[in-house]
Design an enzyme around this catalytic site. Structure first.
Site, PDB file in Angstrom:
ATOM      1  N   GLU B 280      -0.409   7.135  -4.194  1.00  0.00           N
ATOM      2  CA  GLU B 280      -1.638   6.460  -4.618  1.00  0.00           C
ATOM      3  C   GLU B 280      -2.764   7.454  -4.859  1.00  0.00           C
ATOM      4  OE1 GLU B 280      -1.984   2.654  -2.735  1.00  0.00           O
ATOM      5  OE2 GLU B 280      -4.158   2.685  -2.854  1.00  0.00           O
ATOM      6  N   GLU B 283      -2.144   8.913  -8.069  1.00  0.00           N
ATOM      7  CA  GLU B 283      -2.428   7.930  -9.122  1.00  0.00           C
ATOM      8  C   GLU B 283      -3.931   7.865  -9.394  1.00  0.00           C
ATOM      9  OE1 GLU B 283      -1.139   3.901  -8.275  1.00  0.00           O
ATOM     10  OE2 GLU B 283      -1.856   3.175 -10.225  1.00  0.00           O
ATOM     11  N   CYS B 300      -1.705  -2.511  -1.003  1.00  0.00           N
ATOM     12  CA  CYS B 300      -0.853  -2.569   0.192  1.00  0.00           C
ATOM     13  C   CYS B 300      -0.726  -3.958   0.765  1.00  0.00           C
ATOM     14  CB  CYS B 300      -1.434  -1.697   1.300  1.00  0.00           C
ATOM     15  SG  CYS B 300      -1.709  -0.025   0.804  1.00  0.00           S
ATOM     16  N   SER B 320      -3.483  -0.514  -8.191  1.00  0.00           N
ATOM     17  CA  SER B 320      -2.543   0.602  -8.120  1.00  0.00           C
ATOM     18  C   SER B 320      -1.142   0.041  -8.319  1.00  0.00           C
ATOM     19  CB  SER B 320      -2.654   1.255  -6.743  1.00  0.00           C
ATOM     20  OG  SER B 320      -1.486   1.996  -6.469  1.00  0.00           O
ATOM     21  N   LYS B 359       3.769 -10.772   4.131  1.00  0.00           N
ATOM     22  CA  LYS B 359       4.852  -9.800   3.942  1.00  0.00           C
ATOM     23  C   LYS B 359       6.188 -10.510   3.768  1.00  0.00           C
ATOM     24  CE  LYS B 359       2.768  -5.801   4.189  1.00  0.00           C
ATOM     25  NZ  LYS B 359       2.796  -4.893   3.025  1.00  0.00           N
ATOM     26  N   GLU B 362       6.143 -11.320   0.229  1.00  0.00           N
ATOM     27  CA  GLU B 362       6.290 -10.095  -0.566  1.00  0.00           C
ATOM     28  C   GLU B 362       7.749  -9.640  -0.607  1.00  0.00           C
ATOM     29  OE1 GLU B 362       3.954  -5.876  -0.695  1.00  0.00           O
ATOM     30  OE2 GLU B 362       4.972  -6.328   1.181  1.00  0.00           O
ATOM     31  N   GLU B 367      11.036  -8.830  -7.914  1.00  0.00           N
ATOM     32  CA  GLU B 367      10.998  -7.448  -8.400  1.00  0.00           C
ATOM     33  C   GLU B 367      11.160  -6.435  -7.257  1.00  0.00           C
ATOM     34  OE1 GLU B 367       8.566  -9.631  -8.436  1.00  0.00           O
ATOM     35  OE2 GLU B 367       6.624  -8.747  -7.931  1.00  0.00           O
ATOM     36  N   CYS B 521      -5.087  -5.275   8.748  1.00  0.00           N
ATOM     37  CA  CYS B 521      -3.812  -5.783   9.262  1.00  0.00           C
ATOM     38  C   CYS B 521      -3.837  -6.108  10.756  1.00  0.00           C
ATOM     39  CB  CYS B 521      -2.708  -4.781   8.990  1.00  0.00           C
ATOM     40  SG  CYS B 521      -2.592  -4.388   7.240  1.00  0.00           S
TER      41      CYS B 521
END
Lengths: 163, 591, 542
Positions: B280, B283, B300, B320, B359, B362, B367, B521
């Site tokens: 990142e 990036e 994230c 990102s 999560k 996710e 994908e 988190c």
């Protein structure tokens, strides 16, 4: 996604028109819902979603409002909604007999819709015409001084009407 | 101080004007029972459990909402008050499934505690079953509206704190209940699965989806190589879930406990957090130097990702492309690690322990299978891990201290602070600074981006060596300076503020960190209940202690990550990285 | 200006309309034209006269002859006989006057003569669609007087008048205005609460229909006093089809410069918008009403803060009932002293009541506060029909107390009724004869609260349902002695711990009937008998 796109698109224009007539503000929500419901006596998911998007408020808010007020329905209803006053002033001058007469004549119970989709029976609180109790309201029309016999006459007025 | 003196149960107390009776009573050590009240949410005053007598008032008043006044006389423990409270709780119980023993919230249920505390020994009203549909379609959460007691905390957190508004009170009177519009599953609407509603629900009406059975089954299967990764925030919260004081750091007992449960390898998401910074950070520099879309937004937090996909799809280019550390880890586990360990990736079961319900969502995104397999097979929350450890009879406090397995258990303090709001930003700045300036960063602590303020911002000046300075504004001594403006938001209402700025072209930042949950988190939807500001504060403190205690504090110093690049990935943003560590996003509709 | 020798006033109030007053009006016009009298006689549609039971009501001026139950054929007869030949059609006179010699004017009828009409001063006398008729009866004079006196003076007069809110709570109006006026803030709002949901109440509707400008003028004065530039009338959803008249009145007031910018040449700006509800009794509660106006669920807000400081969209807001506002102009014109002398100390003025149930002259009346219940029922209401006897009167609407014969001499004002264990409320007055069962009626009342509880707070959401179940159990003759103590405990909790007035007063009917009609409860619970023979072993609504 949750609602088919065709369904959403089919109601979009009308909803946007109603919203713009009333102002795209949350305060106009009640009137917007009245106007949307005017066509078929109920509020569909697609319609409410378009309202939510037009007002930029969560759909949950719109649904919360639609299920709070007794004049709205998120279930399909009949073409004619028969709202029977069940408040005490009507109760003591014979509302219960009027309810039974409607139930018997239409073959449905309170809260139900006839199979032909023509009539829905609903309880309402006071219609403010206690001077002619017991009273009912059929869509926008109010009928007073009802008796079981008069119920039959009143319904006869709607016989000619094609459902 | 504008102070008010009042008397509660015959005791005088002085509190600031604007306090409630509840505040004043707590100062005197009088613990007035509450239910709809929540310290972090708007006052609702609807459950009516906290009612008290206020002299001069005809009826009882809710202590949670009633403002104090000079000379006020309050009684919190009279027969009248006790009867009202008990009757209110009885009324709730008579409309609530009486299955406490089987309930996930058994022994951690506020209604149950209240009934016990108020001495409810019988329920005078016949039980009425609601018979409402239970929503189990979401991969993240389960909703049982039959258990809802209409406290509306979930509504408040979902609308006010997260700005999502998936849930709302519907119907009225006795039929009032909280649900999603048209009784849709939360899986069908624009719920972001953050699970903040789970944290504030006083009963078992909203819980995480329990995936522990899948993990027990994998562990019992000798054909499977079951590996586990633990998110940064778990080490400061699993102890709490198991009864230790809030904010206790238990990193090395956590690893021991996971081995006792039977995991074949115990790895650390902090490792892939470090890796994320490599990717990142590069990036960001790439976007800065090539005129890419700015500000760049961190990626994230899966609740945040789902939010931007639903609510600001036109801003997806700002995100990102890095996968989250959990998903980077999973992708590497089934490729790099499988190769290294000589395993068939089909036999690997990747379990992650996350502070997060999103999560779970996710991990199930289609994908997220660049390894050819689901990168992550099962996601457990902190609470679910606690459940497994309790069931397994593991004496957590008595465990020896053990290290993570190598190589995917090696990490730096920069990885650890991913668990707190501002941590990703701070970790990135530590690395970007050194990458850009080529100098060692003397003070690695970026205090400006820490803490619980909703939106934090900072400007960091990076002195650039002359050779690289072409095109940048020249400053004193011929040394150029790159100024990076950054912002950090946590909880989606604050993210929304920044998104509106971006949309209006008024965001002057280059890099923005967004965490879906308040506090980051450590305040995730999978964390121990309760998770309030008090708990969040202590867990954040523990996270920074963890960082401070690490020998390495910068992600680019992580030797295992360096080896990974050397052995497998090549270079950051390289081809292999793109294949395994980066992803794309999809606009979603708002429902 | 045209001159007419006679005027025919046809009531077009809601109740008379339902009985066909529109057809009666048409018949008058047709017959008058047919007789060639259209240059001499004018037909006017007015608001409610009050004697709804006897509608459609027609009054012929200048004689002031009051005709009842007029149908289109009768109308033609009145034209041919009375208007053409001067012969009163006696068979259409109020039936109570049949035996009396000669013809009484309407003012001489007991039903009207015992009333004192302040709020209803113009109802039935003017054409509500014509602002000129309102102005001709001193309309908008009070507004002019208020504008020159200044806001402080206006508040002082209203305070001195002792006027208390007519929506049910009875809070001193002047004080409410004072609080709102004192509250810091540039933007303030005035809201007229026309969400008349109390069963058996239809006064606000008839006031707005019969004399809309009395409310508009009251609102303009109130807004001037508190410093509001925008006002709203929140109308019940069920009445939404009858708001055209109100819209028309607002429009006329704007045309006359009585609403809008710089009213009557002063620096005072004020305008009114209409908002319509969608079916929720609880929206009569002022904070629920404000939520509803904001487009939200009509759930009451926790107070404090009160709307006077934090109201509509968080701004200081004064919410006044229709009847309260209709009192304002007369108070400003006649003075506080005049008002204080009507009715008892502490609760001056008149009160509009709606008489429903088993009473001969069901309808709308206005009497001085403090008149007894007996006078209303027997002298004005004409007593109980069909030779039955009085059993119970419920004052104050659904959540009001149920009073037995022994309390017929209670003065009808806020404090006396409260002392008697009941409430004045909105002015609903339901009379029940001895064919009815107390338990059955209370069950009906409690069912209403189940329907209308907003569902926000526990005692009301759960309690209204449980109270209904318990009374239903009594009606089914299945209740036991312990249920009585449970009812009492539940009722105490609801009264004590509910968030708003709905939950706090929902147990009222059951508590007052347990107190005043213990024998009926005893008969159902202990003996399994319904003395009136109404209850049997079925639950009427699940």
């Amino acid at each position: 996604m949750a609602i088919p796109k065709e369904q959403l698109d089919s109601v979009k224009e009308r909803v946007i028109q109603i919203v713009s007539q009333n102002g795209a503000k949350e305060e106009a929500l009640l009137q917007i819902l009245h106007d949307i419901q005017a066509d078929d006596n109920s509020l569909s998911e697609a319609e409410l979603l378009q309202v939510a998007r037009a007002l930029d408020i969560p759909l949950s808010r719109v649904y919360g409002v639609a299920t709070f007020y007794s004049l709205y329905s998120v279930q399909p209803r009949g073409k004619f909604i028969i709202r029977i006053c069940e408040s005490a002033p009507c109760h003591i001058v014979g509302a219960r007999a009027v309810i039974s007469a409607f139930e018997e004549a239409l073959g449905i119970k309170m809260g139900e819709t006839t199979t032909d989709g023509k009539f829905t029976l609903e309880a309402t609180s006071c219609l403010g015409v206690c001077g002619v109790a017991p009273a009912v309201m059929i869509n926008d029309e109010v009928y007073g001084n009802l008796t079981p016999d008069k119920v039959v006459e009143v319904l006869a007025e709607y016989d000619a009407d094609e459902a | 101080m504008d102070a008010v003196n009042l008397t509660i149960d015959g005791l005088s107390v002085e509190v600031p004007r604007g306090s409630t009776i509840l505040d004043a009573a707590s100062k005197l050590g009088i613990d007035i029972p509450t239910l709809c009240h929540h310290p972090d949410l708007a006052v609702k005053a609807v459950c009516r459990v906290c009612v008290v007598e206020v002299e001069g008032q005809r009826v009882l008043q809710p202590a949670c909402a009633y403002p104090v006044a000079e000379g006020m006389q309050v009684k919190t423990n009279t027969a009248r008050v006790r009867e009202a409270r008990k009757t209110v709780v009885e009324l709730m119980l008579a409309h609530h499934p009486q299955d406490c023993l089987q309930c996930e919230r058994n022994q951690n249920c506020e209604l149950q505690s209240l009934a016990y505390r108020l001495g409810v020994r019988e329920i005078s009203f016949p039980y009425i079953e609601r018979d409402l549909p239970i929503d189990e379609l979401s991969p993240a959460m389960k909703r049982d509206p039959n258990k809802c007691i209409n406290c509306r905390r979930c509504v408040s957190v979902c609308h006010d704190i997260q700005g999502v508004g998936a849930l709302e009170s519907v119907n009225r009177g006795f039929d009032t209940v909280v649900t999603a519009p048209f009784w849709r599953s939360i899986a069908e609407i624009s719920c972001v699965t953050c699970g903040q509603c789970v944290l504030v629900c006083p009963v078992g009406a909203i819980t995480e989806r329990d995936d522990t059975e899948q993990v027990w089954a994998a562990l019992a299967n000798p054909q499977k190589h079951v590996i586990v990764q633990t998110a940064p925030a778990i080490r400061v919260s699993i102890g709490e879930e198991l009864g230790l004081p809030v904010g206790t750091r238990v990193t090395k007992k956590l690893t021991a406990a996971l081995r006792r449960l039977g995991f074949d390898r115990v790895f650390d998401t902090d490792f892939s957090a470090d890796l994320t910074i490599w990717e990142e950070g590069n990036e960001l520099l790439h976007r800065l130097s090539t005129g890419g879309t700015l500000p760049m937004l961190t990626s994230c937090s899966p609740g945040w990702i789902k939010y931007i996909e639903h609510y600001y799809p036109e801003l997806l280019d700002h995100l990102s492309t890095c996968k989250s550390p959990q998903q980077m880890f999973g992708a590497l586990a089934k490729t790099y690690y499988a190769e290294k360990a000589g395993l068939d990736p089909a036999d690997i079961v990747m379990v992650s322990i996350m502070p997060c319900t999103a999560k779970k969502f996710e991990a199930g995104r289609p994908e997220m299978s660049d390894s050819g397999y689901a990168d992550v097979d099962v996601v457990l929350t902190t609470r679910e891990l606690g459940r497994m450890l309790r069931e397994a009879g593991i004496d957590f406090s008595g465990l020896p201290e053990e290290e993570y397995d190598e190589p995917l258990g090696i990490s730096t303090g920069a990885g650890a602070i991913f668990g707190a709001s501002g941590g990703v930003m701070e970790a990135a700045l530590r690395t970007v600074y050194e990458l850009v300036t080529g100098k060692e960063l003397e003070n690695v602590n970026f205090e400006d981006v820490r803490g619980l303020e909703g939106i934090k911002s900072a400007t960091v000046s990076l002195p650039i060596p002359e050779a690289a300075a072409a095109g940048d504004k020249a400053t004193n001594n011929g040394v150029s300076e790159l100024e990076v403006k950054v912002a950090v938001a946590h909880s989606l209402q604050h993210a929304k503020t920044l998104m509106e700025q971006i949309r209006a072209g008024k965001a002057e930042y280059q890099f923005i960190e967004v965490m879906c949950c308040p506090g980051g988190c450590i305040g995730g939807g999978g964390q121990p209940i309760p998770t309030n500001t008090e708990e969040r504060t202590l867990r954040i403190k523990a996270i920074y202690e963890e960082d401070a205690g690490m020998p390495l504090r910068k992600s680019h110093d992580n030797p295992a990550v360096k080896t990974l690049y050397k052995e497998y990935l090549g270079k950051p943003l390289g081809e292999k990285s793109h294949q395994l560590l980066h992803t794309h996003y999809e606009p979603r509709e708002k429902f | 200006m045209e001159f007419f020798r006679s005027h025919v006033l046809v009531c077009s109030g809601a109740n008379c309309s339902l009985k066909g007053s529109r057809g009666v009006r048409t018949a008058f016009v047709e017959e008058i034209n047919a007789q060639g009298l259209d240059k001499e006689i004018k037909v006017i549609e007015t608001g409610c006269f009050g004697l709804c039971e006897e509608g459609p009501v027609v009054v012929v001026y200048p004689e002031a002859v009051h005709y009842c139950r007029v149908d289109p054929q009768d109308a033609k007869e009145i034209v041919r006989e009375h208007l053409a030949k001067g012969r009163v059609v006696k068979r259409l006179l109020f039936k109570g006057d049949m035996e009396l010699p000669g013809v009484q004017t309407w003012q001489q009828m007991d039903f009207y003569s015992r009333q004192k009409r302040v709020v209803l001063r113009n109802c039935g006398l003017i054409d509500p669609d014509n602002i000129d008729e309102y102005i001709a009866r001193n309309g908008y004079e009070a507004l002019g007087k208020a504008l020159s006196a200044g806001p402080d003076k206006v508040i002082e007069v209203v305070k001195k008048s002792g006027l208390r809110g007519r929506g049910g709570a009875g809070f001193p109006t002047g004080l409410k205005w004072d609080f709102t006026s004192q509250a810091p803030g540039e933007q303030k709002y005035l809201v007229c609460n026309a969400d008349e949901g109390e069963p058996g109440t239809f006064k606000d509707r008839l006031i707005l229909e019969g004399d809309p400008h009395s409310v508009i003028e009251g609102m303009a004065i109130a807004a001037f006093a508190i410093g509001a530039s925008q006002g709203y009338i929140y109308f019940r959803g069920e009445y939404r089809l009858s708001i055209d008249r109100l819209r028309n009145a607002i429009e006329q007031a704007r045309e006359y410069g009585l609403l809008g910018k710089g009213i009557l040449g002063s620096g005072f700006d004020f305008d009114i918008d209409i908002r319509v509800g969608a079916g929720a009794y609880v929206c009569g509660e002022e904070t629920a009403l404000l939520n509803s106006m904001e487009g939200k669920r009509g759930e009451p807000r926790y107070k404090p803060p009160y709307p006077a400081s934090v109201g509509l969209w968080g701004k200081p807001t004064c919410v006044n009932n229709v009847e309260t506002l209709a009192n304002i102009a007369p108070i400003i014109l006649e003075g506080a002293e005049w008002y204080v002398n009507i009715g008892p100390k502490g609760c001056p003025g008149t009160k509009v009541f709606t008489l429903t149930g088993n009473i001969n002259n069901a309808g709308l009346i206005e009497v001085p506060m403090g008149i007894t219940l007996r006078e209303i029922i027997y002298d004005i209401g004409g007593g109980i029909p069909n030779g039955r006897s009085f059993k119970m009167a419920q004052t104050g609407g659904t959540s009001g107390g149920c009073l037995p014969e022994a309390l017929l001499d209670v003065p009808m004002d806020i404090d006396s009724l409260e002392a008697a264990g009941s409430a004045l409320g909105s002015g609903a007055l339901m009379i029940m004869d001895d064919t009815h069962c107390i338990i059955d009626v209370v069950r009906c009342l409690l069912q209403f609260f189940c329907h209308e509880s907003c569902g926000q707070c526990t005692p009301c959401r759960e309690g209204t349902r449980r109270l209904y179940e318990l009374i239903d159990k009594i009606a089914r003759m299945e209740a036991v002695e312990e249920d009585v103590s449970l009812i009492k405990r539940l009722a105490r909790t609801m009264e004590d711990a509910s968030l708003c007035g709905l939950g706090q007063t929902a147990p009222f009917p059951i508590l007052t009937t347990m107190r005043f009609f213990p024998e009926e409860y005893k008969a159902h619970i202990e003996e399994g008998i319904c003395p009136a023979g109404v209850c049997n072993a079925r639950s009427h609504i699940a």
